[in-house]
Motif scaffolding. Sequence first.
Motif, PDB file in Angstrom:
ATOM      1  N   ARG A  51       8.270 -51.018  29.808  1.00 43.07           N
ATOM      2  CA  ARG A  51       7.997 -50.849  31.244  1.00 43.07           C
ATOM      3  C   ARG A  51       8.937 -49.848  31.907  1.00 43.07           C
ATOM      4  O   ARG A  51       8.583 -49.239  32.911  1.00 43.07           O
ATOM      5  N   LEU A  52      10.145 -49.672  31.366  1.00 39.65           N
ATOM      6  CA  LEU A  52      11.101 -48.715  31.937  1.00 39.65           C
ATOM      7  C   LEU A  52      10.661 -47.296  31.625  1.00 39.65           C
ATOM      8  O   LEU A  52      10.200 -47.014  30.526  1.00 39.65           O
ATOM      9  N   THR A  53      10.803 -46.412  32.595  1.00 32.29           N
ATOM     10  CA  THR A  53      10.465 -45.013  32.338  1.00 32.29           C
ATOM     11  C   THR A  53      11.662 -44.114  32.614  1.00 32.29           C
ATOM     12  O   THR A  53      12.533 -44.438  33.419  1.00 32.29           O
ATOM     13  N   VAL A  54      11.671 -43.011  31.911  1.00 35.99           N
ATOM     14  CA  VAL A  54      12.686 -41.980  32.093  1.00 35.99           C
ATOM     15  C   VAL A  54      11.954 -40.653  32.256  1.00 35.99           C
ATOM     16  O   VAL A  54      10.820 -40.498  31.802  1.00 35.99           O
ATOM     17  N   VAL A  55      12.604 -39.707  32.925  1.00 31.44           N
ATOM     18  CA  VAL A  55      12.006 -38.390  33.124  1.00 31.44           C
ATOM     19  C   VAL A  55      12.949 -37.350  32.553  1.00 31.44           C
ATOM     20  O   VAL A  55      14.121 -37.278  32.932  1.00 31.44           O
ATOM     21  N   GLY A  56      12.420 -36.554  31.626  1.00 33.08           N
ATOM     22  CA  GLY A  56      13.171 -35.429  31.095  1.00 33.08           C
ATOM     23  C   GLY A  56      12.652 -34.173  31.756  1.00 33.08           C
ATOM     24  O   GLY A  56      11.483 -34.108  32.148  1.00 33.08           O
ATOM     25  N   GLU A  57      13.512 -33.177  31.907  1.00 36.81           N
ATOM     26  CA  GLU A  57      13.045 -31.953  32.547  1.00 36.81           C
ATOM     27  C   GLU A  57      13.655 -30.726  31.901  1.00 36.81           C
ATOM     28  O   GLU A  57      14.661 -30.800  31.211  1.00 36.81           O
ATOM     29  N   ALA A  58      12.999 -29.618  32.169  1.00 34.75           N
ATOM     30  CA  ALA A  58      13.468 -28.332  31.664  1.00 34.75           C
ATOM     31  C   ALA A  58      13.121 -27.263  32.694  1.00 34.75           C
ATOM     32  O   ALA A  58      12.243 -27.450  33.533  1.00 34.75           O
ATOM     33  N   GLY A  59      13.839 -26.147  32.610  1.00 34.78           N
ATOM     34  CA  GLY A  59      13.574 -25.058  33.543  1.00 34.78           C
ATOM     35  C   GLY A  59      13.855 -25.448  34.972  1.00 34.78           C
ATOM     36  O   GLY A  59      13.064 -25.126  35.867  1.00 34.78           O
ATOM     37  N   ALA A  60      14.959 -26.158  35.199  1.00 34.13           N
ATOM     38  CA  ALA A  60      15.343 -26.598  36.544  1.00 34.13           C
ATOM     39  C   ALA A  60      14.229 -27.389  37.224  1.00 34.13           C
ATOM     40  O   ALA A  60      13.979 -27.263  38.413  1.00 34.13           O
ATOM     41  N   GLY A  61      13.536 -28.213  36.439  1.00 27.07           N
ATOM     42  CA  GLY A  61      12.499 -29.074  36.993  1.00 27.07           C
ATOM     43  C   GLY A  61      11.104 -28.476  36.994  1.00 27.07           C
ATOM     44  O   GLY A  61      10.170 -29.115  37.477  1.00 27.07           O
ATOM     45  N   LEU A  62      10.934 -27.284  36.432  1.00 30.00           N
ATOM     46  CA  LEU A  62       9.600 -26.690  36.387  1.00 30.00           C
ATOM     47  C   LEU A  62       8.672 -27.467  35.458  1.00 30.00           C
ATOM     48  O   LEU A  62       7.459 -27.497  35.659  1.00 30.00           O
ATOM     49  N   VAL A  63       9.241 -28.081  34.438  1.00 30.95           N
ATOM     50  CA  VAL A  63       8.473 -28.920  33.524  1.00 30.95           C
ATOM     51  C   VAL A  63       9.169 -30.272  33.449  1.00 30.95           C
ATOM     52  O   VAL A  63      10.371 -30.347  33.233  1.00 30.95           O
ATOM     53  N   LYS A  64       8.379 -31.335  33.661  1.00 35.42           N
ATOM     54  CA  LYS A  64       8.917 -32.693  33.601  1.00 35.42           C
ATOM     55  C   LYS A  64       8.063 -33.523  32.659  1.00 35.42           C
ATOM     56  O   LYS A  64       6.834 -33.469  32.722  1.00 35.42           O
ATOM     57  N   ALA A  65       8.738 -34.269  31.794  1.00 33.43           N
ATOM     58  CA  ALA A  65       8.057 -35.167  30.866  1.00 33.43           C
ATOM     59  C   ALA A  65       8.521 -36.579  31.165  1.00 33.43           C
ATOM     60  O   ALA A  65       9.720 -36.833  31.275  1.00 33.43           O
ATOM     61  N   GLU A 102       4.048 -15.179  29.929  1.00 35.92           N
ATOM     62  CA  GLU A 102       5.156 -16.118  29.756  1.00 35.92           C
ATOM     63  C   GLU A 102       4.764 -17.350  28.934  1.00 35.92           C
ATOM     64  O   GLU A 102       5.441 -18.373  28.974  1.00 35.92           O
ATOM     65  N   LYS A 103       3.682 -17.239  28.160  1.00 31.30           N
ATOM     66  CA  LYS A 103       3.166 -18.369  27.389  1.00 31.30           C
ATOM     67  C   LYS A 103       4.242 -19.006  26.513  1.00 31.30           C
ATOM     68  O   LYS A 103       4.400 -20.223  26.495  1.00 31.30           O
ATOM     69  N   GLU A 162       5.786 -22.857  26.667  1.00 34.08           N
ATOM     70  CA  GLU A 162       5.764 -23.753  25.514  1.00 34.08           C
ATOM     71  C   GLU A 162       7.168 -24.276  25.201  1.00 34.08           C
ATOM     72  O   GLU A 162       7.358 -25.463  24.922  1.00 34.08           O
ATOM     73  N   ASP A 163       8.153 -23.399  25.265  1.00 35.10           N
ATOM     74  CA  ASP A 163       9.535 -23.807  25.021  1.00 35.10           C
ATOM     75  C   ASP A 163      10.017 -24.821  26.070  1.00 35.10           C
ATOM     76  O   ASP A 163      10.712 -25.787  25.747  1.00 35.10           O
ATOM     77  N   LEU A 164       9.649 -24.577  27.327  1.00 37.52           N
ATOM     78  CA  LEU A 164      10.036 -25.498  28.396  1.00 37.52           C
ATOM     79  C   LEU A 164       9.386 -26.871  28.211  1.00 37.52           C
ATOM     80  O   LEU A 164      10.019 -27.903  28.446  1.00 37.52           O
ATOM     81  N   ILE A 165       8.132 -26.873  27.784  1.00 35.37           N
ATOM     82  CA  ILE A 165       7.440 -28.143  27.543  1.00 35.37           C
ATOM     83  C   ILE A 165       8.150 -28.924  26.440  1.00 35.37           C
ATOM     84  O   ILE A 165       8.440 -30.114  26.587  1.00 35.37           O
ATOM     85  N   LEU A 166       8.446 -28.249  25.337  1.00 33.18           N
ATOM     86  CA  LEU A 166       9.160 -28.918  24.246  1.00 33.18           C
ATOM     87  C   LEU A 166      10.528 -29.424  24.689  1.00 33.18           C
ATOM     88  O   LEU A 166      10.936 -30.538  24.344  1.00 33.18           O
ATOM     89  N   ALA A 167      11.228 -28.616  25.450  1.00 33.77           N
ATOM     90  CA  ALA A 167      12.556 -29.006  25.922  1.00 33.77           C
ATOM     91  C   ALA A 167      12.476 -30.233  26.829  1.00 33.77           C
ATOM     92  O   ALA A 167      13.310 -31.142  26.731  1.00 33.77           O
TER      93      ALA A 167
END
Length: 114
Positions: A34-48, A70-71, A75-80
Amino acid sequence: MFKGLGDMGDLSKMMEAAQQMQTKMTEMQEGLARLTVVGEAGAGLVKATATAKGELTALEIAPSIFVASEKEVVEDLILAAIKDAQRRASDKAAQEMARLTREMGLPADMKLPF
């Protein structure tokens, strides 16, 4: 209840403690789902977003980074972001496990489940 049975009373206490530990472990596992965490990359441009068990539940991408040239960067930001969410999930699970072992009076470095 087990008075006069010698070591059997101790065995009964150990079995009861093991049952309590199993119940608490199950509750903790359910809580991690039930607990969630948010990871981000690119200063918050991509959040998982992921559960503390590491299951990816959402991916948010700022529209401003959708530029064909910038494809690879995207992709790198998504993975990060995903890796960051997974790391945070692992850290959160470790914190919850440490809390559980502390509450049960077990050594902090004890690895559960056995």
